[in-house]
Design a protein around this motif. Sequence first.
Motif, PDB file in Angstrom:
ATOM      1  N   ALA A   1      29.518  30.036  44.558  1.00 46.09           N
ATOM      2  CA  ALA A   1      30.365  30.386  44.830  1.00 46.09           C
ATOM      3  C   ALA A   1      31.932  30.146  43.598  1.00 46.09           C
ATOM      4  CB  ALA A   1      30.844  29.853  46.555  1.00 46.09           C
ATOM      5  N   ALA A   2      31.991  29.154  43.731  1.00 45.31           N
ATOM      6  CA  ALA A   2      33.352  28.574  42.091  1.00 45.31           C
ATOM      7  C   ALA A   2      33.338  29.415  41.677  1.00 45.31           C
ATOM      8  CB  ALA A   2      33.838  27.329  42.596  1.00 45.31           C
ATOM      9  N   LEU A   3      31.816  28.785  40.513  1.00 44.41           N
ATOM     10  CA  LEU A   3      31.444  29.699  39.141  1.00 44.41           C
ATOM     11  C   LEU A   3      31.852  31.215  39.974  1.00 44.41           C
ATOM     12  CD1 LEU A   3      29.984  29.092  36.828  1.00 44.41           C
ATOM     13  CD2 LEU A   3      27.902  30.057  37.640  1.00 44.41           C
ATOM     14  N   VAL A   4      30.969  32.727  40.380  1.00 42.48           N
ATOM     15  CA  VAL A   4      31.661  33.510  40.428  1.00 42.48           C
ATOM     16  C   VAL A   4      32.863  33.872  41.025  1.00 42.48           C
ATOM     17  CG1 VAL A   4      30.662  35.648  41.960  1.00 42.48           C
ATOM     18  CG2 VAL A   4      29.208  33.990  41.869  1.00 42.48           C
TER      19      VAL A   4
ATOM     20  N   ASP B   1      43.599  39.184  45.125  1.00 43.47           N
ATOM     21  CA  ASP B   1      43.627  37.332  44.959  1.00 43.47           C
ATOM     22  C   ASP B   1      42.552  36.918  45.341  1.00 43.47           C
ATOM     23  OD1 ASP B   1      44.712  34.918  45.086  1.00 43.47           O
ATOM     24  OD2 ASP B   1      46.664  35.185  46.225  1.00 43.47           O
ATOM     25  N   VAL B   2      41.717  36.535  44.077  1.00 49.36           N
ATOM     26  CA  VAL B   2      39.929  36.417  44.677  1.00 49.36           C
ATOM     27  C   VAL B   2      40.151  35.289  45.546  1.00 49.36           C
ATOM     28  CG1 VAL B   2      39.578  36.152  42.409  1.00 49.36           C
ATOM     29  CG2 VAL B   2      38.113  37.088  44.068  1.00 49.36           C
ATOM     30  N   LEU B   3      41.383  33.773  44.635  1.00 46.13           N
ATOM     31  CA  LEU B   3      41.563  32.256  44.634  1.00 46.13           C
ATOM     32  C   LEU B   3      41.255  32.428  46.885  1.00 46.13           C
ATOM     33  CD1 LEU B   3      43.443  31.221  41.986  1.00 46.13           C
ATOM     34  CD2 LEU B   3      40.994  30.930  42.575  1.00 46.13           C
ATOM     35  N   VAL B   4      41.987  33.353  47.093  1.00 50.20           N
ATOM     36  CA  VAL B   4      42.587  33.513  48.440  1.00 50.20           C
ATOM     37  C   VAL B   4      40.947  34.093  49.124  1.00 50.20           C
ATOM     38  CG1 VAL B   4      43.519  34.292  50.354  1.00 50.20           C
ATOM     39  CG2 VAL B   4      44.952  33.299  48.735  1.00 50.20           C
TER      40      VAL B   4
ATOM     41  N   VAL C   1      39.188  31.555  51.879  1.00 56.02           N
ATOM     42  CA  VAL C   1      39.091  31.602  53.479  1.00 56.02           C
ATOM     43  C   VAL C   1      37.321  32.586  53.824  1.00 56.02           C
ATOM     44  CG1 VAL C   1      39.998  34.179  54.955  1.00 56.02           C
ATOM     45  CG2 VAL C   1      41.230  33.427  53.546  1.00 56.02           C
ATOM     46  N   ALA C   2      36.352  32.730  52.707  1.00 54.54           N
ATOM     47  CA  ALA C   2      35.277  33.404  53.007  1.00 54.54           C
ATOM     48  C   ALA C   2      34.778  31.120  53.228  1.00 54.54           C
ATOM     49  CB  ALA C   2      34.532  34.567  52.031  1.00 54.54           C
TER      50      ALA C   2
ATOM     51  N   VAL D   1      39.053  22.912  44.640  1.00 59.27           N
ATOM     52  CA  VAL D   1      38.013  22.939  43.263  1.00 59.27           C
ATOM     53  C   VAL D   1      38.818  24.309  42.537  1.00 59.27           C
ATOM     54  CG1 VAL D   1      36.817  23.168  42.382  1.00 59.27           C
ATOM     55  CG2 VAL D   1      37.013  21.024  44.337  1.00 59.27           C
ATOM     56  N   LEU D   2      38.714  24.812  43.100  1.00 58.83           N
ATOM     57  CA  LEU D   2      38.619  26.003  42.919  1.00 58.83           C
ATOM     58  C   LEU D   2      40.601  26.823  42.777  1.00 58.83           C
ATOM     59  CD1 LEU D   2      37.222  28.783  43.060  1.00 58.83           C
ATOM     60  CD2 LEU D   2      38.834  30.263  44.608  1.00 58.83           C
TER      61      LEU D   2
END
Lengths: 306, 170
Positions: free
Chosen positions: B10-13, B33-36, B40-41, B57-58
Amino acid sequence: MLPPAERRSVVLVTAYAALSLLMLVVGERIPASGLRGLGAVIFAPFDRVAGAADRLFTSWNENTDLHARLARLETENARLRLMAAETAHLREQLGLEAWRGLTLRPVEVLALGGGDPLPNAATLSAGQNDGVQVGDAVLTSDGLIGRVSECWPDLSRASLITDANQAVACEVETTGVNGILRFVPTPRPRLVLSAVGLADTVRIGELVVTSDLSLRFPRGIPVGRVSRIEQDPTGLMQEIEITPAARMARLRHAFVAPGPRPPLDGIPRPKLEFEPSRTRADRARAAARAPAVPRPVAPDTVGGAQ
Amino acid sequence: MKVIGGFLLAALVTLVMRSTVLAGLAARGIVVDVLVLATVAWSLRQRDAWGATFGFVLGLAADLDASHWLGRHALALTLLGYGVGRLSNTLVRDSPLTQLLLLAIATALHQVWTSAFDASGGVAGLGWLAGRVVLATVTTAPLGVLVLLLSQLFVRRRGYGNASGSSTTG
């Protein structure tokens, strides 16, 4: 008393928050270039895959556009060749030195990042092993996009002109009016040519190129076009908004042009690397033309622009 | 092990999407805001401890990419991950409305926090920054709900339970 699982969570989040706050305070002193290099190496294959999918998706339309552009550029190139021959002849008659072309190294833009929300850095597919060095200019066929700020063996990172910490000495192509190009993130993100006197004539639509005064960039690389002219808050200078020449939203391929290397005596001189190579006869002619009085030391680039 | 694999994937994608497709969109003015979204997911699925870790980490990876203000994203995403993870214990996590609200609030908070570091233009800049926050919220929240729905359909099972803790993954 909290249950053990919740207590662990609280301890964990407190530790993360404390670490984050510590980094916010002392983060600028942490040398992160090595970590960024490691990240670039790890992510490069995935960025290539993601980029390839994106390229495949847009390649059809782009191919049509490029065919049309190629035809137009070939016509323009033929005309420019004639003019270049004529210019070389005229420069020779005027005793001016000939222009020297740039050495362009094609690179792939693997990833964009850095800024939030606008990207202000790019990972490039070439590094020290390919001859890329920190300070080299990065451009596309449309114009300047930035310069190499970090370099690793096989990859490098470029700071784009959308980085608020970058400043580029520029001039208006037609009139030679000098100014400093900066990215201003607020009140809205835009490229601004500042330090332009009120008396200088600049018109909307004119092309802005890198200046002769630039210590970092070769002269004449297109940067953008004038889109708005207003006075700066002091009322003493013009503030000119520039629309970038390069399509910053579609950076996939670029070129790296070698930047000036630091002189041996440590005194920076504009255009050192891009001056034409002089023969012994040229140097003798220049010496004969030089005035007998000692020349004053040339001032550095205006306002600290690169 | 399965959780760690999912964590890394998930972090990589998320980071690859952020530096390729979404960076191109951001340059056109469309801010997702893909980080959020990812934090959240992940927090809805894995609760507070994992949510905080994922956010940290993200955020740290995003901070390293940014050259300046190390810890800016890490702090915000850690707290968001933890907060959403805690709330997921008391909310109906598979409700699209809940997800929409959580994503909207989290995105707005994250954008306000990150915008604060760019706010150098005085009052004149507040309008644009407010616009940026609203735009990111309006874009990210519905997209996030869609992504969550699609991911639930894709795995063909209910990844999100309710407050009684009926999550299939724990």
